[in-house]
Design a protein around this motif. Sequence first.
Motif, mmCIF file in Angstrom:
data_model
loop_
_atom_site.group_PDB
_atom_site.id
_atom_site.type_symbol
_atom_site.label_atom_id
_atom_site.label_comp_id
_atom_site.label_asym_id
_atom_site.label_seq_id
_atom_site.Cartn_x
_atom_site.Cartn_y
_atom_site.Cartn_z
ATOM 1 N N PHE A 183 41.277 40.004 43.129
ATOM 2 C CA PHE A 183 40.420 39.359 42.134
ATOM 3 C C PHE A 183 40.355 37.863 42.413
ATOM 4 N N SER A 225 42.644 28.604 36.387
ATOM 5 C CA SER A 225 43.901 29.173 35.913
ATOM 6 C C SER A 225 44.996 28.112 35.850
ATOM 7 N N MET A 247 44.811 33.291 33.030
ATOM 8 C CA MET A 247 43.888 33.605 34.115
ATOM 9 C C MET A 247 42.521 34.010 33.590
ATOM 10 N N SER A 256 34.994 34.170 33.113
ATOM 11 C CA SER A 256 35.524 33.364 34.210
ATOM 12 C C SER A 256 34.903 31.975 34.227
ATOM 13 N N PRO A 274 40.325 36.561 35.444
ATOM 14 C CA PRO A 274 40.069 37.420 36.604
ATOM 15 C C PRO A 274 38.574 37.682 36.810
ATOM 16 N N ALA A 287 35.853 39.975 35.081
ATOM 17 C CA ALA A 287 36.419 41.322 35.202
ATOM 18 C C ALA A 287 36.202 42.152 33.948
ATOM 19 N N ASP A 346 41.741 31.528 45.118
ATOM 20 C CA ASP A 346 41.999 32.885 45.595
ATOM 21 C C ASP A 346 41.158 33.173 46.826
ATOM 22 N N TRP A 358 47.317 41.960 39.248
ATOM 23 C CA TRP A 358 45.920 41.922 39.678
ATOM 24 C C TRP A 358 45.848 41.794 41.196
ATOM 25 N N LEU A 399 42.696 33.919 39.585
ATOM 26 C CA LEU A 399 44.103 34.168 39.303
ATOM 27 C C LEU A 399 44.979 32.925 39.467
ATOM 28 N N TYR A 443 43.801 46.712 38.979
ATOM 29 C CA TYR A 443 44.697 46.160 37.956
ATOM 30 C C TYR A 443 45.798 47.158 37.676
#
Length: 282
Positions: A176, A129, A141, A271, A143, A248, A210, A173, A179, A162
């Motif tokens: 997750f 991100s 991002m 992702s 997620p 996600a 994260d 968010w 991010l 979300y």
Amino acid sequence: MRNRILSYSVFVCLLVFSCKESSPSSNESLLALLPILGSSANATLCPKSSTLPPDIFLANTVVSASANISGFSDPTKAINGVCGVGELAGSLDVYALEKTGVGATMVLSWGGKTVKNVADDDFIVYDNSFRISDDSNTYAMDPSVIQVSLDGTKYCGFNPSYTAGNINLISSWTRFGGLRPVYFNMTTNLLTNEDLFIEKGSRFFLGGGDAFNLDDLDENDPNDVSCDTAAVTDIKANGFKYIKITSASAVDNPNTPGQKFPWPPGSFNGSDIDGVVAREVQ
């Protein structure tokens, strides 16, 4: 002339860079993307060694991965070291997941070792991100939904949520991966394993990424079809061996029955996995 240029969406695709498109809604979105042209190139020098540092507890084994995103289809990029390039750019050293289908998921492990449940956060997921405006909470991002397992069969998650609104706001968010930007770079910004878990505020950590706490596992997560209360209790008590990371956009959103979680505009794959670091293993 400048306003005319800024009225269009801007695509930034460095060689084989995992492209993210800026929103045309603000001048800042474009201006913040421009540093990628310089700083992303630094990621090609990382990691400088094929030997992982023993004091950084990185997931080091690819259990399953089937995505095929051109230029980012090597799953070992998710276990060869974390190569973040900071607030305004995304790393090139990543394995990209698909947005949907079986290629939207990968499973990693620590080569038979168990990630322990210790005080506070237990592991950090690193994506790529980066900030897209002067609002420090607004990011491009990717997620991801995070689930863990002790036996490789029963995967339990954190019941991510979300909140409809600005899709590029981190605050939209909850629970997750994918991010926050990554500052930890195993070539240019060395940190200790202990350093990585130092929180600077608002769930931003010294090395970025994260973080997740096993005490937050939720047996009521509607997407954990294989999980139950006994499995959650077991993981909280004994830790986990496997981590499943899923875009996600491939996961059902409980708040909108029949629909998946939304996907931020401009991300042309799912992702992008740079690595996962545990706080303590045994």
